[in-house]
Design an enzyme around this catalytic site. Structure first.
Site, PDB file in Angstrom:
ATOM      1  N   ASN A   9       0.998  -1.246  -0.092  1.00 54.00           N
ATOM      2  CA  ASN A   9       0.105  -0.099  -0.101  1.00 54.00           C
ATOM      3  C   ASN A   9       0.986   1.312  -0.038  1.00 54.00           C
ATOM      4  O   ASN A   9       1.455   1.540   0.908  1.00 54.00           O
ATOM      5  CB  ASN A   9      -0.772  -0.006   1.469  1.00 54.00           C
ATOM      6  CG  ASN A   9      -1.668   1.143   1.580  1.00 54.00           C
ATOM      7  OD1 ASN A   9      -1.636   2.081   0.481  1.00 54.00           O
ATOM      8  ND2 ASN A   9      -1.966   1.429   2.739  1.00 54.00           N
ATOM      9  N   LYS A  11       0.074   4.433  -0.244  1.00 53.31           N
ATOM     10  CA  LYS A  11      -0.424   5.603   0.279  1.00 53.31           C
ATOM     11  C   LYS A  11      -0.200   6.783  -0.722  1.00 53.31           C
ATOM     12  O   LYS A  11      -0.475   6.460  -1.834  1.00 53.31           O
ATOM     13  CB  LYS A  11       0.154   5.743   1.560  1.00 53.31           C
ATOM     14  CG  LYS A  11      -0.026   4.332   2.471  1.00 53.31           C
ATOM     15  CD  LYS A  11       0.173   4.636   4.095  1.00 53.31           C
ATOM     16  CE  LYS A  11       0.073   3.112   4.833  1.00 53.31           C
ATOM     17  NZ  LYS A  11       0.341   3.101   6.339  1.00 53.31           N
ATOM     18  N   HIS A  92      -9.591   1.474   5.153  1.00 51.12           N
ATOM     19  CA  HIS A  92      -8.252   1.630   5.617  1.00 51.12           C
ATOM     20  C   HIS A  92      -8.068   2.665   6.756  1.00 51.12           C
ATOM     21  O   HIS A  92      -8.910   3.660   6.674  1.00 51.12           O
ATOM     22  CB  HIS A  92      -7.084   2.025   4.565  1.00 51.12           C
ATOM     23  CG  HIS A  92      -5.525   1.903   5.091  1.00 51.12           C
ATOM     24  ND1 HIS A  92      -5.217   2.927   6.027  1.00 51.12           N
ATOM     25  CD2 HIS A  92      -4.850   1.011   5.072  1.00 51.12           C
ATOM     26  CE1 HIS A  92      -4.101   2.732   6.441  1.00 51.12           C
ATOM     27  NE2 HIS A  92      -3.566   1.683   5.826  1.00 51.12           N
ATOM     28  N   GLU A  94      -6.367   5.085   7.795  1.00 48.37           N
ATOM     29  CA  GLU A  94      -6.196   6.444   7.328  1.00 48.37           C
ATOM     30  C   GLU A  94      -7.236   6.872   6.762  1.00 48.37           C
ATOM     31  O   GLU A  94      -7.624   8.362   7.097  1.00 48.37           O
ATOM     32  CB  GLU A  94      -4.820   6.577   6.687  1.00 48.37           C
ATOM     33  CG  GLU A  94      -3.703   6.075   7.536  1.00 48.37           C
ATOM     34  CD  GLU A  94      -2.516   5.439   6.798  1.00 48.37           C
ATOM     35  OE1 GLU A  94      -2.505   5.354   5.407  1.00 48.37           O
ATOM     36  OE2 GLU A  94      -1.580   5.073   7.355  1.00 48.37           O
ATOM     37  N   GLU A 162      -5.304  -4.722  10.859  1.00 50.33           N
ATOM     38  CA  GLU A 162      -4.391  -3.811  11.067  1.00 50.33           C
ATOM     39  C   GLU A 162      -4.527  -3.063  12.383  1.00 50.33           C
ATOM     40  O   GLU A 162      -5.226  -1.876  12.301  1.00 50.33           O
ATOM     41  CB  GLU A 162      -4.367  -2.712   9.936  1.00 50.33           C
ATOM     42  CG  GLU A 162      -4.310  -3.525   8.804  1.00 50.33           C
ATOM     43  CD  GLU A 162      -3.630  -2.526   7.679  1.00 50.33           C
ATOM     44  OE1 GLU A 162      -2.506  -2.875   7.096  1.00 50.33           O
ATOM     45  OE2 GLU A 162      -4.212  -1.661   7.320  1.00 50.33           O
ATOM     46  N   GLY A 168       2.772   2.161  10.665  1.00 47.79           N
ATOM     47  CA  GLY A 168       3.815   3.084  10.581  1.00 47.79           C
ATOM     48  C   GLY A 168       4.606   3.404  11.952  1.00 47.79           C
ATOM     49  O   GLY A 168       5.565   4.516  12.023  1.00 47.79           O
ATOM     50  N   SER A 207       3.309  -2.356  10.579  1.00 45.58           N
ATOM     51  CA  SER A 207       4.831  -2.548  10.599  1.00 45.58           C
ATOM     52  C   SER A 207       5.608  -3.662  10.177  1.00 45.58           C
ATOM     53  O   SER A 207       6.466  -4.241  10.849  1.00 45.58           O
ATOM     54  CB  SER A 207       5.301  -2.099  11.951  1.00 45.58           C
ATOM     55  OG  SER A 207       5.053  -0.503  12.269  1.00 45.58           O
TER      56      SER A 207
HETATM   57  P1  PGA Z   1       3.007  -0.010   7.496  1.00 44.88           P
HETATM   58  O1  PGA Z   1       1.535   0.631   7.223  1.00 44.88           O
HETATM   59  O2  PGA Z   1       3.537  -0.954   7.119  1.00 44.88           O
HETATM   60  O3  PGA Z   1       3.654   1.255   7.171  1.00 44.88           O
HETATM   61  O4  PGA Z   1       2.822   0.106   9.267  1.00 44.88           O
HETATM   62  C1  PGA Z   1       0.523  -0.519   6.896  1.00 44.88           C
HETATM   63  C2  PGA Z   1      -0.905  -0.302   6.534  1.00 44.88           C
HETATM   64  O5  PGA Z   1      -1.066   0.829   6.762  1.00 44.88           O
HETATM   65  O6  PGA Z   1      -1.406  -1.014   5.412  1.00 44.88           O
END
Ligand code: PGA
Length: 249
Positions: A9, A11, A92, A94, A162, A168, A207
């Protein structure tokens, strides 16, 4: 037997130049034939990415639930499909946090994407405050209840667990915590879609890196990974694909 899926992803990252990373990622994906690999990219990169690496599954990070209409700034499932996307993310964290999307929105987007022939990776996960309050299970169960379409089947639907506090941050749950939440998620799915739940892949996200992927992906209940930061470059993402292949595909 559920095939492992390693999904990236990007983003709000990437550029035409950064698409070069996908060439090496596609080569690694072809070499890891027992594993499925997919990368969700910003809308503007879907068409050039799909043209550059036709063997790799390129997807969108979101779609609008309507087919078309007066929704300035939004992009429909039909549009991303036409651009070359084979799947989309939905719900997601976010989007839930930044765009105030609800589980109902995630449901509507997933249903709209399926209607256009896209596969869907639907995301769920608790916040740190919810986990600390002992509410993680109930939050995830409620998200699944409200966001999984009742016609979900393994050929088009994937769930991603998640935990928001792991995204992140470099922090991950313990393997036991991941296995426990995946079991809860699958049990919840079973109450909604019956035996089809056994075939639905449940990914872990938050992560994931080349350093922890093998341990996480070796968990029997983990059917793959949704990877943010470590999907942006081939040198970080390919080891995760190889880890998935190494634990049996
Ligand atoms: P990350 O993000 O691997 O940077 O923690 C995962 C995600 O948001 O799908």
């Amino acid at each position: 037997m559920r095939r492992k899926l390693v999904a990236g992803n990007w983003k709000m990252n990437g550029s035409l130049r950064a698409l070069e990373e996908l060439v090496a990622i596609a080569a690694a994906a072809e070499a890891a034939s027992a594993v499925d690999v997919a990368v969700a990219v910003p809308f503007t990169l879907i068409a050039p990415a799909a043209a550059l690496v036709p063997t790799l599954s390129i997807g969108a990070e979101d779609v609008h639930e309507a087919e078309a209409g007066a929704h300035t700034g939004c992009v429909s499932a039909a549009m991303v499909r036409e651009a070359g996307a084979r799947f989309t993310l939905s719900g997601h964290s976010e989007r839930r946090a930044d765009q105030h999307e609800t589980s109902h929105d995630a449901w509507a987007k997933a249903a709209a994407a399926h209607a256009q022939g896209l596969q869907v990776i639907l995301c769920c996960g608790e916040t740190e405050a919810e986990r600390n309050a002992g509410r993680a299970e109930r939050v995830v169960q409620a998200q699944i209840e409200k966001s999984v379409p009742d016609n979900a089947t393994p050929d088009w639907f994937t769930l991603a667990y998640e935990p928001r506090w792991a995204i992140g941050t470099g922090r991950t749950p313990t393997l036991d915590e991941i296995a426990s939440m995946h079991a809860i998620a699958r049990a919840k799915l079973r109450t909604m879609i019956g035996d089809a739940a056994d075939g639905v892949r449940i990914l872990y996200g938050g992560s994931v890196t080349g350093a922890n992927a093998a341990d996480i992906l070796a968990c029997e209940s983990v059917d793959g990974a949704l990877v943010g930061g470590a999907s942006l470059t081939a040198d970080k993402f390919v080891p995760i694909i190889e880890a998935a292949a190494g634990v049996g595909g």
